[in-house]
Enzyme design. Structure first.
Site, short mmCIF file in Angstrom:
data_model
loop_
_atom_site.label_atom_id
_atom_site.label_comp_id
_atom_site.label_asym_id
_atom_site.label_seq_id
_atom_site.Cartn_x
_atom_site.Cartn_y
_atom_site.Cartn_z
CG HIS A 1 -3.68 -19.43 -30.72
ND1 HIS A 1 -4.63 -20.07 -29.95
CD2 HIS A 1 -4.31 -19.05 -31.87
CE1 HIS A 1 -5.78 -20.05 -30.59
NE2 HIS A 1 -5.61 -19.45 -31.76
CB CYS B 1 -7.76 -17.45 -29.71
SG CYS B 1 -8.95 -18.07 -30.90
CG ASN C 1 -8.59 -22.78 -32.44
OD1 ASN C 1 -8.16 -22.59 -31.30
ND2 ASN C 1 -8.78 -21.81 -33.30
CD GLU D 1 -13.63 -16.60 -29.85
OE1 GLU D 1 -12.42 -16.33 -29.83
OE2 GLU D 1 -14.31 -16.58 -30.88
#
Lengths: 350, 130
Positions: free
Chosen positions: A235, A113, A267, A81
């Site tokens: 994730h 994500c 992250n 992204e």
């Protein structure tokens, strides 16, 4: 025909910022954030690092482990992204840099994500369909988080690349599964610099619903239970969510700890679960089975079950290992340097 | 500032470190050239440079040229690639106080410059500590 991973590679920038340093600037209580998010520090990209540069490095590591001629790679899909260009593909730069052009299909994927696992899913499927001998899927991000927002403590940078094939595999794909709904938990509108999110709404109805449903659906489809799997990777938007999801599914910290990089990496958005899988492959033994479930806001999860083959031990040391990169001579920066690196300071324009 | 055409023309060298080896005498040139300055040969074969080497000399840029101001101070060095040519490039992710000749470095893919806020992004190589 068995298809799966023939080569994998990771790339993590060396710069870091600690949670305490961000909290100091915004008057926040660092111990509360560290405890609440399960994070200690995060990676920071320098101004000369972006999705393209990190993807090239991860892709080169994957090629070394795959032992293939890059000219035979039939597709490169980069999920992110934070593609550097609004209009111009990242994939062509990566393909050119690794020597995979011109007979190659390129596309840049986007799904918050989940974009990295999306690229992996499509690349794997093209090999399975017999369309090409090798295909590459990459997840990479230089994640954005607004100054002072909770996201700023976690949004970091990193990339992971996978080469899928039907020969000389290091991990066979045993099963795939996907779970999607329309859930507006996190988004970034056109021309906006930072994403917005729904606060607590990003938890139960978003991350947990999709991650748990995907993992359960995947295990049901594959007829396996957590005890049949050696490793689990999820994730990792912070250190807390994936641990909670794993334990709710019945996995132990021995199963999910190796792939949980977020406490010191942050992250990496599209790179998160793909990077976690590289850390697991670095230590996996032949016969180990791995569950991997991504999550992307918006929202959905892709799930994979991998079975590690005998070839894994021959390739693990052919390129820099993920946890070794995470611990390799980190360079800590203060908030001012971080703000400069991330373009958070508005300068005079000509 | 570098334009898209010149940038595009240099992609084989900047992205893949493609040099030229003279078919006559074996001398390697980076960037490639049309005539060998050793044997005057005009036939070359492409060769990929080794991606690690030793720092032979360097300088610290404190007054940077246009487009690089935000990076100052930064290091630029001449690196002898293993058994091959010398290459000049920026050295990053290093401590400028302890950088020393003889240090082992390797090439990494980085953004080298950009044409303002809306122009092309230029990628290429920089050195990092090995």
């Amino acid at each position: 025909m068995e298809v799966g991973i023939r080569g994998y590679g990771a790339y993590i920038p060396r710069h870091r910022i600690r949670v305490e340093e961000i909290a100091r600037v915004w008057g926040a209580d660092a111990p509360t954030y560290k405890r609440g998010l399960g994070l200690r520090e995060k990676s920071v990209p320098t101004p000369d690092q972006d999705v393209i540069t990190m993807s090239v490095e991860a892709a080169r590591h994957a090629i070394r482990r795959a032992g293939i001629d890059p000219a035979k790679i039939g597709a490169i899909y980069i999920g992110s992204e934070s593609h550097p260009y609004a209009v111009k593909p990242s994939g062509t730069v990566v393909a050119e840099a690794i020597g995979a052009t011109p007979e190659i299909h390129c596309a840049d994927f986007e799904f918050a994500c989940k974009a990295g696992s999306e690229g992996m899913f499509v690349a794997l499927s093209l090999v399975k369909a017999g369309q090409m001998e090798f295909a590459m899927g990459i997840g990479a991000d230089t994640s954005q988080g607004a100054p002072g927002d909770a996201l700023e403590y976690s949004a970091s940078a990193g990339s992971a690349a996978y080469i899928f094939a039907s020969t000389q595999l290091v991990a066979v794909c045993e099963e795939t599964y996907a779970f999607m709904t329309d859930t507006p938990d996190f988004w970034r509108r056109e021309y906006q610099f930072y994403p917005r999110h729904g606060g607590r709404f990003t938890g139960e109805p978003a991350y947990f619903k999709h991650t748990l449903s995907c993992a359960r659906g995947l295990m049901k489809k594959a007829k396996v239970k957590p005890k049949d799997l050696r490793w689990a990777v999820f994730h990792q938007p912070n250190g807390k969510f994936p641990a909670k999801a794993a334990e709710e599914l019945g996995f132990t910290s021995d199963q999910y700890g190796q792939g949980l990089l977020s406490p010191t990496l942050g992250n990496t958005y599209s790179g998160a679960s793909p990077l976690g899988l590289t850390a697991v492959l670095d230590v996996a033994k032949p016969g180990d089975r791995i569950l991997m479930v991504s999550y992307g806001s918006g929202a959905g999860s892709d799930g994979f079950i991998w079975r590690v083959t005998d070839r894994i031990t021959k390739v693990q040391k052919l390129a820099p290992q993920t946890r070794a990169q995470l611990e390799d001579r980190p360079i800590y920066v203060d908030y001012g340097t971080y703000a400069k690196f991330r373009g958070k300071i508005r300068k005079l324009t000509e | 500032m570098i334009g898209p055409v010149r940038y595009w023309r240099e992609i084989p060298q900047r992205y893949r470190y493609e040099a030229a080896r003279c078919s006559g005498c074996g001398k390697v040139f980076f960037p490639p050239r049309l005539v060998c300055n050793a044997c005057r040969g005009r036939e070359f074969k492409p060769v990929i440079l080794p991606q690690a080497g030793t720092l032979e000399t360097f300088t610290i840029i404190r007054v940077a040229p246009s487009g690089f101001e935000d990076q100052a101070p930064y290091a630029v060095g001449v690196v002898r690639l293993a058994d091959s040519v010398k290459v000049t490039a920026q050295i990053v992710d290093c401590d400028l106080e302890t950088l020393a000749t003889g240090q082992k470095l390797r090439l990494e893919f980085r953004k080298v410059q950009q044409d303002g806020a809306s122009g092309v992004l230029c990628y290429g190589y920089k050195f990092v500590p090995a």
